[in-house]
Design a protein around this motif. Structure first.
Motif, mmCIF file in Angstrom:
data_model
loop_
_atom_site.group_PDB
_atom_site.id
_atom_site.type_symbol
_atom_site.label_atom_id
_atom_site.label_comp_id
_atom_site.label_asym_id
_atom_site.label_seq_id
_atom_site.Cartn_x
_atom_site.Cartn_y
_atom_site.Cartn_z
ATOM 1 N N MET A 197 28.124 39.537 42.771
ATOM 2 C CA MET A 197 27.645 40.990 43.482
ATOM 3 C C MET A 197 27.705 42.144 42.465
ATOM 4 O O MET A 197 28.010 42.057 41.578
ATOM 5 N N PRO A 250 31.131 44.329 42.876
ATOM 6 C CA PRO A 250 32.294 43.706 43.425
ATOM 7 C C PRO A 250 33.631 44.382 43.953
ATOM 8 O O PRO A 250 33.751 45.700 43.533
ATOM 9 N N SER A 251 34.082 43.957 45.099
ATOM 10 C CA SER A 251 35.085 44.810 45.782
ATOM 11 C C SER A 251 36.652 44.824 44.873
ATOM 12 O O SER A 251 36.520 44.096 44.143
ATOM 13 N N GLU A 252 37.260 45.891 44.865
ATOM 14 C CA GLU A 252 38.506 45.961 44.100
ATOM 15 C C GLU A 252 39.578 45.578 45.406
ATOM 16 O O GLU A 252 39.552 46.222 46.517
ATOM 17 N N ASN A 277 39.750 42.978 40.274
ATOM 18 C CA ASN A 277 38.614 43.977 39.957
ATOM 19 C C ASN A 277 39.270 45.494 39.668
ATOM 20 O O ASN A 277 38.368 46.296 39.651
#
Lengths: 436, 261
Positions: free
Chosen positions: B88, B91-93, B145
């Motif tokens: 992505m 990217p999500s944390e 992340n």
């Protein structure tokens, strides 16, 4: 206006119970006065939760008889898991409903003058010491009707006293087992660390029955004298149907430290108050709380640190998960009294709601009556972020597992900071079971 | 057996009621590397999100299949387990979930209950790939992340790619925000994956990345469609001359979505 509480237990009952337990005269008088004054006192008023329909006062049984545990091998399986069965020097108290059912205190600690015993034995054998601390410094009998009711009807609890300069490294553990559906508990816990001493106390309230229509009224008084340190860990897992009022309050003297690590995992309606009064200059109070609310339960958690001394530091960290139709209210209060200069009050409360019907609320309150201080608060109430779930699922993780990861992740930063390894492990398991 | 085939046919996608993709056709086979280039706002990232099943994107018509299976009927996690992977752009944390725990869950989700990877084997694999990607081994125990720099996040995406070994990977602007050293490392990871069993779609603004990952096919996207396709030489011409010649050739004034010629 006061509403009369028609108590099922009168003066005669209280008096004869006290005599039956061989209590010293002051204790009996204390009970009777509390019973007498009770009607004049208001009910507690937890912020944002109406409790006028909750039953804290009507019940049928004050005393149930339970067998003791002759040995640790006789403990129920759930309780065995909480206890380090192989430890050589155990410092462990187990109470079964109201009955002191097992006690071990190492010879080493005994020889150093440490007192660790049930509240009735403490009243008989260490009456003067108990009298000094029993509802005198931390909690007052006349704060509201439930403190008075508690004083009148105390039927369980423990007294832990650590003398001056004694530093105890291994945790002292108490397990309060609730296995009788008729048992109502008025449990009184006193932990005193005298000057320059330190101790870690860990307690579990555990129901081994599924449901029970009973009430539990817990008062805990934690007193850290000059330069003493108390780490207090608790994991509450009382059954569905149990209505709980639990008040854990600490008083810190000069340069003293009180650290709370609380896993409030009851299945029934619960009002929890946790207050730390930082009386002495340079004292510190630290509270970490994790909570999971589920089913239909309503819970109210008030965490409060009051700064009286100069250079005092108070930190509050609450993380709560609410699922199903449960309601959880978090009130975080940092109060700095006039004269408590150079003090620092910090708090963070975060609530994660997992369903449409779940209700969560976080109310940060700062009450500051002194200029030269630092204070801060953060609060959030939110739902699981769909983009986070998308990210996890895009790696093949199922939605259920992704939610589980996010929830554990949400609670982990608090659980991780709990000072006691065993509590951490147990709490992780309880959370696992509850959020599944 | 040769690799898998991802087929996209006449794909139309909306976000918040606005049509972004207006009929995309593309086929990616195992062993092939495709690059989609194009200026901002032309629908490139929408294509990658729609393939993976981002909740905000709605496919209004067309279809996507992986080896004949209807991808659009699958949940996001099923798409991943079928062999798709999306690195992505953002990217999500995820607080409180360590990188290692997350990756192990992802691997185990493919293996199924009872066949979980052993902890030792997992750690060995992860350490090996992290070393290959010149990542600090501490990153395994950091929260997913969280607090990662832009470059660390991108390396972490490639780490996941290498650990999960998908059949078809989509890399959405994996090169944005990377310095040249990080770009080389990320490219090294992707090249390591190259092979008959692995197909890849690289989405980028910049030719720069394609100096390190040589594509077999290059596509240009404008106004929510693929408007031109060619070989690697197309990317080089874009680098040298920009996009204006294509716009002229096709009579496009504004290449962004919603600005029809």
């Amino acid at each position: 206006m006061t509403i009369e509480t028609k108590l099922p237990f009168d003066k005669g009952f209280v008096s004869s119970f006290s005599k039956e337990m061989n209590e010293p005269a002051w204790f009996e008088e204390f009970r009777l006065k509390a019973l007498n004054d009770l009607d004049q006192l208001p009910m507690p008023r937890p912020d944002k939760t109406k409790i006028d329909k909750w039953n804290f006062t009507q019940f049928n049984q004050h005393t149930v008889k339970s067998d003791v545990y002759p040995s640790l091998a006789d403990l129920p399986e759930e309780v065995k898991e909480l206890v380090d069965l192989d430890a050589k020097n155990k410092n462990l108290y187990i109470q079964r409903n109201q009955t002191p059912a097992y006690l071990a205190l190492s010879e080493d600690l005994k020889s150093k003058g440490v007192i660790f015993t049930d509240i009735f034995t403490a009243a008989r054998e260490h009456g003067e010491q108990l009298k000094k601390y029993f509802m005198t410094q931390a909690i007052n009998v006349d704060e509201h009707r439930l403190t008075a009711l508690h004083a009148a009807l105390v039927n369980g609890g423990v007294f832990l006293y650590v003398p001056k300069n004694v530093e105890i490294t291994e945790p002292i553990q108490a397990v309060y087992v609730h296995d009788d559906a008729e048992a109502n508990l008025f449990n009184h816990v006193i932990v005193v660390a005298d000057d320059n001493s330190s101790v870690t106390y860990v307690e579990n309230y555990i129901s081994t029955i599924e449901t029970s229509n009973t009430l539990v009224n817990i008062l805990t008084e934690v007193i850290a004298n000059v330069n003493a340190k108390i780490q207090y860990g608790a994991v509450d897992t009382l059954a569905k149907g149990v209505t709980t009022y639990v008040n854990r309050r600490g008083v810190a003297g000069r340069d003293a430290n009180i650290e709370w690590a609380l896993g409030l995992m009851n299945e029934g309606n619960t009002i929890s108050e946790n207050t730390t009064n930082l009386l002495g200059d340079g004292s510190n109070g630290d509270t970490k709380t994790v909570v999971v609310g589920r089913g239909e339960q309503t819970q109210n958690f008030t965490t409060k640190v009051v700064h009286f001394g100069k250079h005092t530091t108070g930190t509050i960290l609450n993380h709560g998960v609410v699922k199903d139709s449960a309601t959880s209210i978090f009130n975080g209060i940092g109060k700095i009294e006039h004269g408590a200069s150079k003090s620092d009050a910090e708090q963070t409360s975060r609530v994660l709601m997992l369903s449409e019907k779940a209700r969560g609320d976080a109310n940060p309150i700062l009450l500051i009556d002194e200029d030269d201080v630092v204070a801060g608060h953060a609060a959030s109430v939110g739902r699981v972020d769909p983009v986070q779930l998308y990210y996890l699922m895009s790696r093949g993780i199922s939605k259920t597992e992704a939610e589980r990861l996010v929830i554990h992740g949400f609670l982990a930063p608090v659980v991780k900071q709990l000072p006691i390894e065993g509590v951490k492990k147990q709490l992780t398991e309880v959370i696992e079971r509850k959020v599944r | 057996m040769a690799g898998s085939t991802l087929t996209i046919k006449d794909l139309h996608v909306e976000i918040d009621g606005k049509e972004i993709l207006k009929g995309v056709n593309l086929e990616i086979k195992g062993g092939e590397i495709h690059a989609i280039m194009g200026p901002n706002g032309t629908g490139k990232s929408t294509l990658s999100s729609a393939i993976m099943g981002h909740p905000k994107y709605e496919v209004t018509s067309g279809n996507i299949t992986l080896d004949g299976q209807n991808v659009l009927e699958m949940e996001v996690d099923e798409r991943a387990r079928a062999g798709l992977f999306l690195a992505m752009q953002y990217p999500s944390e995820i607080n409180g979930v360590t990188n290692a725990d997350f990756l192990r869950s992802a691997i185990n989700s493919r293996l199924g209950e009872g066949n979980e990877i052993s902890l030792m084997k997992f750690i060995r694999q992860m350490d090996k790939q992290m070393e290959f990607l010149e990542m600090d081994l501490d990153m395994a125990q950091r929260y997913l992340n969280e607090g990662f720099s832009g470059g660390e996040k991108k390396r972490n995406e490639i780490l996941q790619l290498m650990m999960l070994q998908p059949k078809i990977a989509i890399l959405d602007e994996i090169d944005s925000g990377l310095d040249i050293d990080a770009l080389k490392v990320v490219s090294k990871g992707i090249n390591e994956m190259r092979g008959e069993e692995f197909g890849c779609l690289v989405i980028t603004h910049y030719q720069r990345l394609l100096n390190y990952i040589t594509p077999d096919y290059v596509h240009v996207m404008m106004q929510g469609r693929i408007v031109k396709s060619g070989g690697p030489e197309l990317a080089q011409r874009l680098e040298a001359e920009g996009y204006d010649w294509i716009k002229q050739e096709l009579g496009i004034e504004d290449e962004t979505v919603g600005q029809e010629a």
